[in-house]
Design an enzyme around this catalytic site. Structure first.
Site, short mmCIF file in Angstrom:
data_model
loop_
_atom_site.label_atom_id
_atom_site.label_comp_id
_atom_site.label_asym_id
_atom_site.label_seq_id
_atom_site.Cartn_x
_atom_site.Cartn_y
_atom_site.Cartn_z
N GLU A 75 -2.15 -10.11 -5.84
CA GLU A 75 -2.20 -10.89 -7.09
C GLU A 75 -1.34 -10.26 -8.18
O GLU A 75 -0.57 -10.92 -8.86
CB GLU A 75 -3.64 -11.00 -7.60
CG GLU A 75 -4.59 -11.74 -6.69
CD GLU A 75 -5.26 -10.85 -5.64
OE1 GLU A 75 -4.64 -9.87 -5.19
OE2 GLU A 75 -6.39 -11.17 -5.26
N CYS A 116 -7.55 -7.05 -10.77
CA CYS A 116 -6.70 -8.25 -10.79
C CYS A 116 -7.28 -9.34 -11.69
O CYS A 116 -6.55 -10.06 -12.36
CB CYS A 116 -6.47 -8.78 -9.38
SG CYS A 116 -5.40 -7.70 -8.42
N GLU A 157 0.82 -1.22 0.00
CA GLU A 157 0.00 0.00 0.00
C GLU A 157 0.85 1.27 0.00
O GLU A 157 2.07 1.23 0.16
CB GLU A 157 -0.95 -0.03 1.21
CG GLU A 157 -1.90 -1.22 1.13
CD GLU A 157 -2.95 -1.23 2.23
OE1 GLU A 157 -2.84 -0.48 3.21
OE2 GLU A 157 -3.90 -2.03 2.11
N TYR A 163 -3.57 6.28 -1.65
CA TYR A 163 -4.18 4.94 -1.73
C TYR A 163 -4.21 4.27 -3.11
O TYR A 163 -3.91 3.08 -3.23
CB TYR A 163 -5.61 4.97 -1.15
CG TYR A 163 -5.71 5.32 0.32
CD1 TYR A 163 -4.57 5.49 1.11
CD2 TYR A 163 -6.95 5.47 0.92
CE1 TYR A 163 -4.68 5.83 2.46
CE2 TYR A 163 -7.06 5.80 2.27
CZ TYR A 163 -5.92 5.98 3.04
OH TYR A 163 -6.02 6.30 4.36
N CYS A 211 -2.33 -4.74 -5.37
CA CYS A 211 -2.85 -5.97 -4.76
C CYS A 211 -1.80 -7.09 -4.80
O CYS A 211 -0.89 -7.07 -5.64
CB CYS A 211 -4.08 -6.46 -5.52
SG CYS A 211 -5.51 -5.40 -5.36
N1 THU Z 1 -6.39 -6.53 -1.89
C1 THU Z 1 -5.57 -7.46 -2.48
O1 THU Z 1 -4.35 -7.41 -2.35
N2 THU Z 1 -6.16 -8.44 -3.21
C2 THU Z 1 -7.50 -8.64 -3.32
O2 THU Z 1 -7.91 -9.59 -3.96
C3 THU Z 1 -8.43 -7.72 -2.65
C4 THU Z 1 -7.83 -6.52 -2.05
C5 THU Z 1 -5.75 -5.51 -1.07
C6 THU Z 1 -5.77 -4.12 -1.62
C7 THU Z 1 -5.63 -3.30 -0.37
O3 THU Z 1 -4.25 -3.23 -0.02
C8 THU Z 1 -6.33 -4.13 0.69
O4 THU Z 1 -6.43 -5.45 0.18
C9 THU Z 1 -7.73 -3.63 1.05
O5 THU Z 1 -8.49 -3.46 -0.10
#
Ligand code: THU
Length: 162
Positions: free
Chosen positions: A74, A114, A63, A67, A72
């Protein structure tokens, strides 16, 4: 009016029922949550890719105070694989998430961005990427990414050759 249904076949297995290599992949996704950098959401996501060579590549969400800059788990794993293992097919991806110090009761499915990124890799390599979603109540498995992205958008959708 016409109407039709789009169905997704999902198998739910307990970790002990998984094949050894899938169990290992799920374990790697769980481990990957430990490297999450998530001081804003406090939601730790881990992803693990099984490459065609058998290698496992891990990723976690990273992160940023701004924001939308965040990435993510994935895509962290997927883009690392694209950059460092070019031309190698991805056979499967496992995803796990922790919140408040414990793994989630429900599955964490890949976000829309993703899914689109995974879909293009699947399409480009010409073979399915199996999806394994960990939850405390079982591992939910689908045979491809395409299955969880109905009405998919590809380069061909624009009428191009690429
Ligand atoms: N997030 C992921 O890394 N993968 C997902 O499949 C859903 C969301 C992360 C993004 C962010 O850092 C946190 O989870 C909250 O949304």
């Amino acid at each position: 009016m016409k109407e039709y249904e789009l169905n997704v076949r999902v198998k739910v297995l307990m970790p002990a029922e998984l094949e050894k290599s899938d169990a290992e992949l799920v374990e790697a996704a769980k481990q990957a949550t430990e490297t999450s950098y998530s001081p804003y959401s406090h939601f730790q996501v881990g992803a693990a890719l099984r490459m065609e060579s058998g290698e496992i590549i891990k990723g976690s969400n990273q992160e940023n105070a701004s924001y939308p800059v965040s990435c993510c788990a994935e895509r962290t794993a997927l883009f690392w694989a694209g950059a460092n293992r070019p031309g190698q097919a991805v056979r499967a991806i496992a995803i796990a998430a922790q919140s408040k110090g414990r793994f989630t009761d429900d599955v964490t499915g890949p976000c829309g961005v993703c899914r689109q990124a995974l879909l293009e890799v699947e399409h480009r390599q010409g073979s399915p990427i199996r999806l394994l979603l960990y939850s405390e109540s079982g591992v939910h498995v689908t045979d491809s990414i395409e299955e969880i992205v109905p009405f998919s958008f590809y380069a061909e959708s624009m009428g191009s050759e690429e």
